[in-house]
Design a protein around this motif. Sequence first.
Motif, mmCIF file in Angstrom:
data_model
loop_
_atom_site.group_PDB
_atom_site.id
_atom_site.type_symbol
_atom_site.label_atom_id
_atom_site.label_comp_id
_atom_site.label_asym_id
_atom_site.label_seq_id
_atom_site.Cartn_x
_atom_site.Cartn_y
_atom_site.Cartn_z
ATOM 1 N N ARG A 233 0.827 -1.205 0.000
ATOM 2 C CA ARG A 233 0.000 0.000 0.000
ATOM 3 C C ARG A 233 0.865 1.261 0.000
ATOM 4 N N GLN A 234 1.890 1.235 0.860
ATOM 5 C CA GLN A 234 2.748 2.423 0.949
ATOM 6 C C GLN A 234 3.515 2.660 -0.347
ATOM 7 N N LEU A 237 1.193 3.964 -3.026
ATOM 8 C CA LEU A 237 0.830 5.349 -2.731
ATOM 9 C C LEU A 237 1.966 6.302 -3.111
ATOM 10 N N LEU A 238 3.187 5.934 -2.740
ATOM 11 C CA LEU A 238 4.337 6.799 -3.021
ATOM 12 C C LEU A 238 4.624 6.862 -4.520
ATOM 13 N N ASP A 240 2.501 6.612 -6.805
ATOM 14 C CA ASP A 240 1.470 7.455 -7.428
ATOM 15 C C ASP A 240 1.626 8.920 -7.015
ATOM 16 N N GLY A 241 2.720 9.242 -6.352
ATOM 17 C CA GLY A 241 2.974 10.636 -5.981
ATOM 18 C C GLY A 241 2.346 11.040 -4.659
ATOM 19 N N GLY A 242 1.779 10.082 -3.935
ATOM 20 C CA GLY A 242 1.142 10.403 -2.661
ATOM 21 C C GLY A 242 2.165 10.453 -1.522
ATOM 22 N N THR A 243 1.641 10.735 -0.329
ATOM 23 C CA THR A 243 2.508 10.719 0.855
ATOM 24 C C THR A 243 1.886 9.804 1.903
ATOM 25 N N THR A 245 0.724 9.080 5.586
ATOM 26 C CA THR A 245 0.331 9.782 6.805
ATOM 27 C C THR A 245 0.742 8.935 7.997
#
Lengths: 485, 484
Positions: A233-234, A237-238, A240-243, A245
Amino acid sequence: MEWEAVIGLEIHAQLATKSKIFSGASTAFGAEPNTQACAVDLALPGTLPVFNTEALRMAVMFGLAIDAEIGYTSVFDRKNYFYPDLPKGYQTSQLFHPIVGIGHVDIELEDGTTKRVGVTRAHLEEDAGKSLHEEFPSMTGIDLNRAGTPLLEIVSEPDMRSAEEAVAYVKKIHSIVTNLGICDGNMAEGSFRCDCNVSVRYKGEEEFGNRTETKNINSFRFIEKAIKGEIERQIDLLEDGGTITQETRLYDANKDETRSMRSKEEANDYRYFPCPDLLPIVIDDEYVSKLRDTLPELPDARKARFIEQFKLSDYDAMVLSAYRDLGSYFETVADKAGDAKLAANWVMGELSRHLNQNDTEIANSPVTAEMLGGLLQRISDNTITGKIAKQVFEALWAGEGSSADEVIEAKGLKQVTDTGAIEAMVDEVIAANQPQVDQYVNAEPEKRGKMIGFFMGKVMQASQGKANPGQVQGMLKQKLDALAG
Amino acid sequence: MFEKTLAELAQGLSSGEFSSVELTQAYLDRIKAEDGQLNSYISVTEEQALAQAEAADQARAAGEAGAFTGLPVAHKDIFCTQGVRTSCGSKMLDNFVSPYDATVIEKFNAAGAVMLGKTNMDEFAMGSSNESSFYGPSRNPWDKDRVPGGSSGGSAAAVAGRLAPAATGTDTGGSIRQPAALCGITGLKPTYGRVSRYGMIAFASSLDQGGPMTRTAEDAAMMMNVMAGFDQRDSTSLDREVPDYTLKLNESLAGLKIGLPKEFFSDDIDQEIAAQVQCAIKEFEALGATVKEISLPNTHLAIPAYYIIAPAEASSNLSRFDGVRYGYRCENPVDLEDLYKRSRGEGFGAEVQRRIMVGTYALSEGFYDAYYKKALQIRRLIQQDYVNALQEVDIIMGPTTPHPAFKLGEKTSDPVAMYMEDIFTISLNLAGMPGMSVPCGFAQGGLPVGLQMIGNYFAEERLLNAAHQFQQATDWHKQSPVNA
C-alpha cells in the motif's frame, strides 16, 4: 530504484501470573464478564495498586534471556487517556525507567544465515478491559476481567526489512517467552499480540519514511499478511505521488487489509508522570543472579546442542528446539529409540501431523514421548516395519493400548523373521505366479532388479505386512535367480 | 457530657457512668438539633451508630472492651464506608454507596468505635474553607458567618461545635491543621505513610495523609493508636512498629529544642496571631524548652510547587470519575465524548475543574519539564530544608495560618488569596513530616488561633507529648464556642 521496508514491532506478551499485576483478582481467561474484577480493577474510589512481584520475576527472566540490560531501578508511570474499558482513566506502565533495557535476539533467515534484531526495551504494564460493541445494540458492554492483567511490552529496533523477517522475529520472541514459562503464548486468546510499525524508503537511504502502526494482530499469518499488504500500500501510494500519513491502522483479517484508525493529529497527549501510588522497584545483583540460575535452556542453546549431540540438520534442530515441550518430547523419544534421526522424523512428521489435525497441544498428546520412543525402538530392532509402525501409532493415538509392545502383541503385528515361514510364503508366491516368473527368468539380468518388486508386494501382502522386507527380498532374489540359472 | 474529651468519655464508659448507646443517642440528638446551623455532617448514620453502640455495650458487658470500645467518632466523607454514601463532598459521588470500608474505617470498627456520620468537606478535599462542598459550606462554630477552614472543615466544626467528641480528617496541604486552627481544636497530620490511604479517596496521592481531629493531644494519641499502622494494600504505607502514643504524653519538656523559622514570622501575618504564638512559645520555655531562630529558606517556593504537584496528581486521580461505572452520569449522552464531557462538567464543581485543568496543563507534552519536573526539584529542596532544620531542633513552631477564620464568600472569587491561607502548612506535606495544630489563644472577635508544631519523620510521639504538656499548662483547648 528499489524499495526497502523498515519494520519495528511492539509485542504484548501477557505474563502467566495467577493474579493481576496490581490486585489479587484471578487472570484466568474466559470467565463470565466482570466476575474477575475486584474493587481495585474496577477503580473504585480510594482503591490502591499493590505490585505483584511475580510479574517482576518474569520480566527480569525475559531480560536475561535476551541478554538485555536489567533496570535495577524501574518506575511505574501513568499513561493518561479516557476510554470506557480503562477504568482508572490511566494505564499504569513504564515509560522513563523500564525493567528491561537494550537487548537482542538472533533470527534465522531463509537463506540459512542469521540476523541479529535489537530489542530497544521491554516494560511492565497493565492490560485494559474489553469493550463489547456487537452484543448490545446501540450500546457498548464493558468487561473488566482482563483489566489489570500483567503485560510485558517488548519493543524492537526498526531492524527488520521484510514481512518474513518480522515473522521470524515474532516467532523467536514467542518461543523465548513460552520456553521461559512466562507467557502461555496463546495468540487466539490475545495472550501474545503484536503492533507492527512499517515504513518504506529507497534502498540505501538513511532517513526513515513516515511510518504507520498496525495494531493488535494476533496470528503469525496475519502479521505476515498485514505487513506485506501495508508495504504494498505504501509503495503504491508513493509511486502514485502520494505521501504516507503517520497514523494508527487496524488489520481486518476478513478483508485482509489494513484501514486507518486515527492519525497523529488525533493522537492523545498521554501526560505520562510517575505513579505516586507505587514505589520505584529496586532490585539488586543477588536477585538477578538467583534468577539467572533458574533460567531454563533457551532455544538457541538447545538448537546448538541438538546439532552437536544428535547430529540433526540445522533445520530439524531449529524446529525441534523452538518450544520447550516439543524439545523435551523429542529428546525423550530419541533417548528411548536410540536413533535421533528416526525420532526427529517421527516427531516432525507423524506426530506433528496428528497434533495439527486434532488441534492438540503436545502436552496433551495421547501418544506420549515414552510411547513413541518405545514404538521406534521396535522399528530399530526389526520387530515391526515402518509401515506397521504407522498402524501402531494410529492405535496408540486412538487409545488402544498403553505401549507399542502391547498393541503389537494384541494385534499380532510382530514382524515375521522366521526363515522357514518366509521361505514358505516365497515358495507359494513363486508357484502361484508362473507368468511373472517366466518374464523374470527371460529378462536381461540388469532389468530383473525392478521386476522383483512385484513378488515383494505379493509376499508382503501374504504376510499382512509383517514379513521382514530385507529377508523377503534376499530370499526372492536367491530363488528367482536360481530358476534363471 | 458534650464537653468531655475522648479520654474522659472512655472513663465514663468503663466506670458505667453511661452506656455507649446513651452516649451515642445523646450525640445523635444533639446533631439533629444543632447541625442545621453548622452543616458539619453530610450523612448522619443513626441506625448503624446505634447498632455499633449496642454491640460495644455488649462487648463491655462480656469483658471484651478495649480502650476505644463504644466511643463515638465522625469520619470525613473522604473515607469509604461500606453501605454508606461516600460523597467526597461532590455531586459526582452523591449517589455513591461504597461497597467496602477504608482501612482506617476497618480499624475503627475493629476497635469497637461508633461512627456518628460522615462529615462535610471541600469537594474532593480541594479547598481551604469548605465552601467548595456540593452540600453547602460548613460553618465555624465560633462565628457562623465565618468558614471553619478546609478541607476537613466539617470534622473541625463538628468537634469544635460539640457534635462529635473526635473526628478523622485528611491533610494534603493543611486540610487537618488549618481547620483545626480556625475552629480551636487539636489536629495532627501524621508522617506520610503512617496512616493507610487505602479507601481514602485520593486527591494528591504523594501528599494525602489521614489523621485525627480532637479536643486534646491526649485524644489525638488515642485516635492514632487506632489509625496508625502498616497496610499491605497501600504500597506507600510504612512497615514500621506503631508505639502506644499515650505512653510518653507526660514526659518532661526539659531540654526540648524549639526552632522558630523566620520565614513563618513575616510581616504578612496577622499581628494578633503572631503575638499569641509568641506567648505560646514563652509557655514552652517555662516548661523547660529552649528556643532558637532557624531558617527554612525555600518556604516561598512551597505554594507554587504544591500547585503544580497536587493538581497534576489530582488530574490523573480524578480521571476515574467518568460516568461509566459509578457516580454521576449526565442524562442522555449522545456519544462517548458527550458522556465524558457532560458527566464531568456537571458532576465536578468549579474548584475541582480548575485544578484538573491546571494539572492537565502542567503534565502536557512540552510543559512537563518546565512545570512538573521543576516542582519535584523544589519539593526536594523544601524537604532538605526541614531535614536540615530538624537536625538542629526537635520541634519547629510557628503559626498554623496567617489569619484567623475569614468570612464566608470573602475569598471565593480570588483563588490565589485562598491558596495563600495554606502558606505555613503546605510545605510540610511536600516534605512528608508530621505536624500538629493546637489552640493557643484568640484573636480579635474571639476567633481561635492555632500553634503549628512540626517534628521529624515518625516524631508523632514527641509532638503529642509536647502538645499534651502545653495543654496541661494552658486551657485554650478547653474553651468552647457552645458556652462562649
